[in-house]
Design a protein around this motif. Structure first.
Motif, PDB file in Angstrom:
ATOM      1  N   ARG A 248       6.048   6.179  -9.265  1.00  0.00           N
ATOM      2  CA  ARG A 248       7.180   5.444  -8.984  1.00  0.00           C
ATOM      3  C   ARG A 248       6.885   3.975  -8.221  1.00  0.00           C
ATOM      4  NH1 ARG A 248      11.697   2.968  -6.250  1.00  0.00           N
ATOM      5  NH2 ARG A 248      12.936   2.413  -7.727  1.00  0.00           N
ATOM      6  N   LEU A 249       6.666   4.667  -6.819  1.00  0.00           N
ATOM      7  CA  LEU A 249       6.621   4.128  -5.747  1.00  0.00           C
ATOM      8  C   LEU A 249       4.922   2.621  -5.669  1.00  0.00           C
ATOM      9  CD1 LEU A 249       8.067   5.818  -3.027  1.00  0.00           C
ATOM     10  CD2 LEU A 249       8.855   3.835  -3.868  1.00  0.00           C
ATOM     11  N   GLY A 250       4.130   3.338  -6.496  1.00  0.00           N
ATOM     12  CA  GLY A 250       3.197   2.714  -6.251  1.00  0.00           C
ATOM     13  C   GLY A 250       3.169   1.280  -7.277  1.00  0.00           C
ATOM     14  N   PRO A 251       3.293   1.686  -7.892  1.00  0.00           N
ATOM     15  CA  PRO A 251       3.345  -0.265  -9.471  1.00  0.00           C
ATOM     16  C   PRO A 251       4.924  -0.858  -8.723  1.00  0.00           C
ATOM     17  CG  PRO A 251       3.304   1.772 -11.014  1.00  0.00           C
ATOM     18  CD  PRO A 251       3.609   2.602  -9.099  1.00  0.00           C
ATOM     19  N   ALA A 252       5.031  -0.235  -8.115  1.00  0.00           N
ATOM     20  CA  ALA A 252       7.232  -1.685  -7.466  1.00  0.00           C
ATOM     21  C   ALA A 252       6.397  -1.506  -6.460  1.00  0.00           C
ATOM     22  CB  ALA A 252       7.624   0.309  -7.074  1.00  0.00           C
ATOM     23  N   ARG A 253       5.141  -0.690  -5.679  1.00  0.00           N
ATOM     24  CA  ARG A 253       5.111  -1.363  -4.546  1.00  0.00           C
ATOM     25  C   ARG A 253       4.153  -2.930  -4.523  1.00  0.00           C
ATOM     26  NH1 ARG A 253       3.366   4.354  -1.766  1.00  0.00           N
ATOM     27  NH2 ARG A 253       5.636   4.113  -0.838  1.00  0.00           N
ATOM     28  N   LEU A 254       3.416  -2.386  -5.647  1.00  0.00           N
ATOM     29  CA  LEU A 254       2.616  -4.519  -6.360  1.00  0.00           C
ATOM     30  C   LEU A 254       3.860  -4.520  -6.804  1.00  0.00           C
ATOM     31  CD1 LEU A 254      -0.093  -2.891  -7.054  1.00  0.00           C
ATOM     32  CD2 LEU A 254       0.271  -3.694  -5.605  1.00  0.00           C
ATOM     33  N   THR A 255       4.899  -5.033  -7.206  1.00  0.00           N
ATOM     34  CA  THR A 255       5.238  -5.846  -7.827  1.00  0.00           C
ATOM     35  C   THR A 255       6.532  -6.399  -7.099  1.00  0.00           C
ATOM     36  OG1 THR A 255       6.612  -3.726  -8.511  1.00  0.00           O
ATOM     37  CG2 THR A 255       6.057  -4.138 -10.235  1.00  0.00           C
ATOM     38  N   HIS A 256       7.026  -5.833  -5.981  1.00  0.00           N
ATOM     39  CA  HIS A 256       7.829  -6.256  -4.644  1.00  0.00           C
ATOM     40  C   HIS A 256       6.661  -7.673  -4.006  1.00  0.00           C
ATOM     41  CE1 HIS A 256      10.987  -4.693  -3.889  1.00  0.00           C
ATOM     42  NE2 HIS A 256      11.009  -4.043  -3.671  1.00  0.00           N
ATOM     43  N   CYS A 257       4.650  -6.756  -4.165  1.00  0.00           N
ATOM     44  CA  CYS A 257       4.181  -7.674  -2.735  1.00  0.00           C
ATOM     45  C   CYS A 257       4.301  -8.836  -3.977  1.00  0.00           C
ATOM     46  CB  CYS A 257       3.140  -7.123  -3.098  1.00  0.00           C
ATOM     47  SG  CYS A 257       2.842  -6.020  -2.448  1.00  0.00           S
ATOM     48  N   MET A 258       4.317  -9.510  -5.633  1.00  0.00           N
ATOM     49  CA  MET A 258       4.168 -10.416  -6.220  1.00  0.00           C
ATOM     50  C   MET A 258       5.939 -10.941  -6.372  1.00  0.00           C
ATOM     51  SD  MET A 258       1.201 -10.539  -7.542  1.00  0.00           S
ATOM     52  CE  MET A 258       0.705 -11.185  -8.703  1.00  0.00           C
ATOM     53  N   ARG A 259       5.959 -10.329  -5.833  1.00  0.00           N
ATOM     54  CA  ARG A 259       7.455 -11.528  -5.660  1.00  0.00           C
ATOM     55  C   ARG A 259       7.195 -11.778  -4.988  1.00  0.00           C
ATOM     56  NH1 ARG A 259      10.318  -6.601  -9.309  1.00  0.00           N
ATOM     57  NH2 ARG A 259       9.832  -5.893  -6.870  1.00  0.00           N
ATOM     58  N   TYR A 260       7.407 -11.318  -3.582  1.00  0.00           N
ATOM     59  CA  TYR A 260       7.360 -11.973  -2.239  1.00  0.00           C
ATOM     60  C   TYR A 260       6.437 -13.263  -1.791  1.00  0.00           C
ATOM     61  CZ  TYR A 260      11.184  -9.479  -0.453  1.00  0.00           C
ATOM     62  OH  TYR A 260      12.679  -8.698  -0.045  1.00  0.00           O
ATOM     63  N   SER A 261       5.328 -12.884  -2.766  1.00  0.00           N
ATOM     64  CA  SER A 261       4.233 -13.407  -2.123  1.00  0.00           C
ATOM     65  C   SER A 261       4.709 -15.497  -3.469  1.00  0.00           C
ATOM     66  CB  SER A 261       2.745 -13.139  -3.058  1.00  0.00           C
ATOM     67  OG  SER A 261       3.070 -12.768  -4.226  1.00  0.00           O
ATOM     68  N   GLY A 262       5.410 -15.084  -4.471  1.00  0.00           N
ATOM     69  CA  GLY A 262       5.984 -15.516  -5.266  1.00  0.00           C
ATOM     70  C   GLY A 262       6.938 -16.880  -3.953  1.00  0.00           C
ATOM     71  N   MET A 263       7.527 -16.185  -3.519  1.00  0.00           N
ATOM     72  CA  MET A 263       8.593 -16.671  -2.904  1.00  0.00           C
ATOM     73  C   MET A 263       8.389 -17.229  -1.250  1.00  0.00           C
ATOM     74  SD  MET A 263      11.659 -14.543  -0.191  1.00  0.00           S
ATOM     75  CE  MET A 263      12.525 -13.082  -2.260  1.00  0.00           C
TER      76      MET A 263
END
Length: 407
Positions: A248-263
């Protein structure tokens, strides 16, 4: 910048940007700063996301999503991250996004019908209940103390969790508990689906915390006191909870990364607009060399983060665990996002800390990113362990050692 995104990924991201530019950002700008959005506003935003063809792109169509691959959905996550309202509109918001992914991977058909489909639809909310107070599991999950014991065809859960994101609002909680006291924690824990209204579930409080912003998401302290759930509420394989959590956490960490890079990218856009208009000491701030250089560095580091995230996602899409690349992305992007948003706040002066612009909400939100889904130190430990696995002693052959004069 151009990235190695597929045509589907590019088209999805373009539609997501249109939704953000035409619906989400105008709504954000029209609202009073610091006010939490209503459930009605969330419903309207999600309807708009459906109309733009960007609602839950990462979930299979049979469960209410769009069926895009993980890699193809990622660029849309970055677009969503440009506003705190973007992820909730597109149904790519944590923690539900990661929990939906977990249910999709490991849930039975009954579990998917009961929990996944309503989650995708936005009819219910969820929490991932893993972290425990100081004596229990945190950055070292082997310290887990919450237990689940088998009693007939039921499991009895006893424990104490906290920092369960969205725990106050949750209708269902995914709980990690030890199910084999004699086994290694990595092979002796399981995941359970626990209805939030089950007897023995005590939501103690919403822990006072930095951030929350215009979504007002809680971080709950929860006691589990003799909570009984049927065997059918075991999520995934018995004693494989840590394995499932990592998947769960592997992909979730990358989606967090993309959301925060957008921010962070949005924060830079605001800073560039502000410094291009604001004058001081004979010119606009954007003409000052120090500001130009710092923004140039931020743009460069954000580009590096986006590229690394895509590389890690490609590895996962190819069937790899990509644990080290994911850790690299997580720690690097978290720090880049924090530094970039801090720079934007500084560039905008008093407007940076005011609530007319979203920067202060971004600033409060981004600090948690260096802690959630693994603190910086945990990921650096993973990276360092891999770095020292295969040391080449031959590199030191030329040096002089004590008692061995050079010839």
């Amino acid at each position: 910048m151009r990235y190695d995104d597929s045509d589907q990924a590019t088209e999805l991201a373009e539609r997501a940007r249109e939704l953000m530019d035409e619906v989400v950002l105008p709504l954000e700008r029209s609202r009073a700063g610091g006010v939490t959005v209503s459930s009605g506003t969330v419903t309207d935003l999600r309807e708009a996301a459906r109309e733009y063809g960007v609602y839950a792109p990462q979930i299979a169509e049979e469960y209410g999503g769009m069926g895009a691959s993980f890699r193809d959905a990622l660029p849309a996550f970055e677009e969503a991250g440009r506003s705190l309202l973007g992820p909730v509109a597109m149904r790519v918001d944590a923690p539900d996004e990661g929990n939906m992914h977990t249910l999709e991977m490991f849930g039975t058909e009954t579990q998917k019908e009961t929990y996944l489909e309503p989650l995708v639809e936005g009819e219910i909310a969820s929490g991932f209940s893993m972290t425990e107070p100081i004596q229990g599991a945190g950055s070292d999950p082997k310290m887990i103390r919450t237990t689940a014991e088998r009693d007939g065809d039921e499991w009895v859960i006893d424990g104490h969790k906290w920092w369960t994101t969205q725990g106050v609002e949750a209708d269902v909680l995914i709980v990690l508990a030890r199910t084999d006291e004699d086994g290694h924690p990595y092979e002796g824990c399981s995941l359970f689906l626990v209805p939030a209204d089950a007897d023995g579930v005590d939501v103690v409080r919403n822990i006072p915390h930095t951030g929350g912003g215009i979504r007002g998401v809680s971080h709950a302290e929860i006691r589990y006191d003799g909570v009984r759930v049927p065997d059918k509420h075991l999520l995934g394989e018995r004693n494989q909870g840590f394995v499932h959590a990592q998947e769960r956490l592997g992909p979730a960490r990358l989606t967090h990364c993309m959301r925060y890079s957008g921010m962070a990218g949005r924060a830079l856009e605001i800073a560039k607009a502000y410094t291009s208009e604001r004058e001081g000491f004979g010119s606009t701030l954007s003409e000052k060399g120090s500001i130009r250089h710092r923004i140039a560095d931020a743009e460069t580091r954000l580009h590096m983060a986006r590229t690394a995230i895509r590389d890690a996602a490609d590895r996962i899409a190819a069937g790899g665990e990509a644990r080290v690349p994911v850790s690299m992305c997580k720690v690097f992007t978290a720090n880049v996002a924090q530094e970039t948003i801090d720079l934007a706040v500084q560039c905008c002066g008093a407007n940076g800390i005011g609530k007319d612009l979203p920067l202060s909400d971004f600033y409060e939100s981004v600090r948690q990113f260096r802690l959630v889904d693994g603190a910086d130190e945990v990921h650096r430990r993973v990276i360092a362990r891999a770095a020292f696995e295969d040391v080449d002693e031959a590199e030191l052959e030329p040096i002089t050692r004590f008692g061995e004069p050079s010839r």
